[in-house]
Design an enzyme around this catalytic site. Structure first.
Site, PDB file in Angstrom:
ATOM      1  N   ILE A 135      32.955  22.451 -38.712  1.00 35.09           N
ATOM      2  CA  ILE A 135      32.161  22.437 -37.488  1.00 35.09           C
ATOM      3  C   ILE A 135      33.115  22.150 -36.335  1.00 35.09           C
ATOM      4  O   ILE A 135      34.184  21.569 -36.527  1.00 35.09           O
ATOM      5  CB  ILE A 135      31.010  21.401 -37.536  1.00 35.09           C
ATOM      6  CG1 ILE A 135      31.529  20.000 -37.880  1.00 35.09           C
ATOM      7  CG2 ILE A 135      29.943  21.835 -38.527  1.00 35.09           C
ATOM      8  CD1 ILE A 135      30.428  18.945 -37.935  1.00 35.09           C
ATOM      9  N   ASP A 136      32.750  22.594 -35.160  1.00 34.16           N
ATOM     10  CA  ASP A 136      33.647  22.494 -34.009  1.00 34.16           C
ATOM     11  C   ASP A 136      33.956  21.042 -33.637  1.00 34.16           C
ATOM     12  O   ASP A 136      33.189  20.131 -33.956  1.00 34.16           O
ATOM     13  CB  ASP A 136      33.030  23.200 -32.800  1.00 34.16           C
ATOM     14  CG  ASP A 136      32.851  24.691 -33.024  1.00 34.16           C
ATOM     15  OD1 ASP A 136      33.629  25.268 -33.804  1.00 34.16           O
ATOM     16  OD2 ASP A 136      31.928  25.271 -32.426  1.00 34.16           O
ATOM     17  N   LYS A 137      35.050  20.861 -32.940  1.00 32.19           N
ATOM     18  CA  LYS A 137      35.494  19.531 -32.507  1.00 32.19           C
ATOM     19  C   LYS A 137      34.367  18.739 -31.850  1.00 32.19           C
ATOM     20  O   LYS A 137      34.138  17.575 -32.191  1.00 32.19           O
ATOM     21  CB  LYS A 137      36.671  19.691 -31.535  1.00 32.19           C
ATOM     22  CG  LYS A 137      37.090  18.388 -30.856  1.00 32.19           C
ATOM     23  CD  LYS A 137      38.079  18.649 -29.733  1.00 32.19           C
ATOM     24  CE  LYS A 137      38.342  17.365 -28.944  1.00 32.19           C
ATOM     25  NZ  LYS A 137      39.167  17.616 -27.747  1.00 32.19           N
ATOM     26  N   THR A 139      31.151  19.269 -31.916  1.00 27.67           N
ATOM     27  CA  THR A 139      29.891  19.255 -32.650  1.00 27.67           C
ATOM     28  C   THR A 139      29.940  18.091 -33.619  1.00 27.67           C
ATOM     29  O   THR A 139      30.908  17.926 -34.363  1.00 27.67           O
ATOM     30  CB  THR A 139      29.697  20.569 -33.428  1.00 27.67           C
ATOM     31  OG1 THR A 139      29.669  21.659 -32.509  1.00 27.67           O
ATOM     32  CG2 THR A 139      28.390  20.552 -34.209  1.00 27.67           C
ATOM     33  N   ARG A 235      26.575  28.698 -30.679  1.00 27.49           N
ATOM     34  CA  ARG A 235      26.973  28.718 -29.271  1.00 27.49           C
ATOM     35  C   ARG A 235      26.939  30.136 -28.715  1.00 27.49           C
ATOM     36  O   ARG A 235      26.464  30.377 -27.599  1.00 27.49           O
ATOM     37  CB  ARG A 235      28.366  28.103 -29.119  1.00 27.49           C
ATOM     38  CG  ARG A 235      28.427  26.649 -29.582  1.00 27.49           C
ATOM     39  CD  ARG A 235      29.855  26.164 -29.794  1.00 27.49           C
ATOM     40  NE  ARG A 235      30.590  26.113 -28.537  1.00 27.49           N
ATOM     41  CZ  ARG A 235      31.894  25.845 -28.466  1.00 27.49           C
ATOM     42  NH1 ARG A 235      32.593  25.648 -29.582  1.00 27.49           N
ATOM     43  NH2 ARG A 235      32.491  25.811 -27.297  1.00 27.49           N
TER      44      ARG A 235
END
Length: 299
Positions: A135-137, A139, A235
């Site tokens: 998962i993104d930084k 998130t 996103r």
């Protein structure tokens, strides 16, 4: 330099599909990255990922060796939701990068896992030990890592078969009128900005389901469920339908709420245990900033 002359069974196949078939240890997205960097030629010419090959075409590619990073185990606190000898499920905080890279050599989830765990799977190499999905930084939320290669492969198979349940909470700009919806739009590298993903004709299949939790005057609190797991999928998809995530510096509007990154939380994770086949289900509430933000909005 590696050379391959296209045979009849591979005639009319896309070049990215062809190379990912020839190089089974490389993902199609990695092959597409090679192509975008001009590392692949067909009959001496640089081509795009959607180029169709023909019988007798001479395909050449030269991939530079990746210099492995020196990954150090770091004593970073982890919010462990579940752990056994095969898997570990953690609640990743907002702001933490999942795996090391040139720009983030330490302080990542991988650095923390290496300190916490005696062993991790090696399928994704030294840079991403144990990492099955990411998962993104910015998130927050649930992520599972594998402690051995058998567990990793079985979890990866579940991801590929779309049987892992992943639900997120997000706050988006605008008021969504429909209570539920499905976004089915292919995602790939944005041809105008290689640092971003976008909806592109020849992108990878991507499906997101959403449900409205609560509407505010200018915003909507939603739950998103992933059917696929493309980079930046929620996103990109929410921006595509006109409701970008609050605080998103890459896909959101310039004028947004100050959240230090997108307001997105991986709340639910469900999968079959890779050894016992037991159905596991985990749920963690959004972090304090998320709920505090909702409390400031006008109905």
């Amino acid at each position: 330099m590696t050379v391959y002359v296209v045979e009849e069974q591979n005639s009319k196949k896309r070049i990215d599909k062809l190379l990912s078939d020839i190089n089974p240890d490389q993902s199609r997205s990695q092959v597409q990255d090679w192509i975008s960097k001009g590392l692949v030629t067909v009959n001496g010419n640089v081509v795009k990922a959607n180029h169709k090959c023909h019988l007798g075409d001479k395909v050449e590619w030269s991939i530079p060796e990746v210099q492995p990073l020196e990954i150090e185990a770091e004593n970073i606190p982890l919010d462990v939701v579940y752990e056994d000898s095969d898997v570990i499920v953690v609640n990743k905080p907002k702001g933490m990068v999942v795996h090391p890279s040139v720009g983030h050599p330490n302080g990542t989830l991988v650095n923390a896992l290496l300190y916490h765990c005696d062993d991790l799977s090696g399928i994704n190499g030294v840079e991403r030990p144990g990492i099955v999905h990411r998962i993104d930084k910015d998130t927050s939320g649930l992520l599972v890592a594998a402690k051995n290669d058998v567990a990793h492969k079985r979890l990866a198979d579940q991801l590929s078969n779309k049987t892992i349940e992943r639900r997120y909470e997000a706050l988006v700009h605008g008021v969504i009128e429909h209570d539920t919806g499905m976004i089915d739009a292919p995602i790939g590298r944005d041809p105008k900005d290689r640092q971003r993903m976008g909806i592109v004709e020849n992108g990878r299949n991507a499906i997101t389901h959403f449900r409205v939790i609560k509407r505010y005057q200018k915003y909507t609190h939603v739950e998103c469920q992933l059917e696929t797991g493309r980079t930046h999928q929620i996103r990109v998809h929410m921006r595509y339908i006109g409701f970008p995530l609050v605080g998103d510096p890459k896909y959101g509007p310039r004028k947004t709420l100050d959240t230090n990154g997108q307001a997105l939380h991986a709340k639910v994770l469900g999968f079959k245990h890779p050894k016992t086949n037991e159905e596991l289900y985990f749920e963690v509430e959004p972090p304090a900033y998320f709920n505090d933000l909702l409390g400031t909005l006008d109905l």
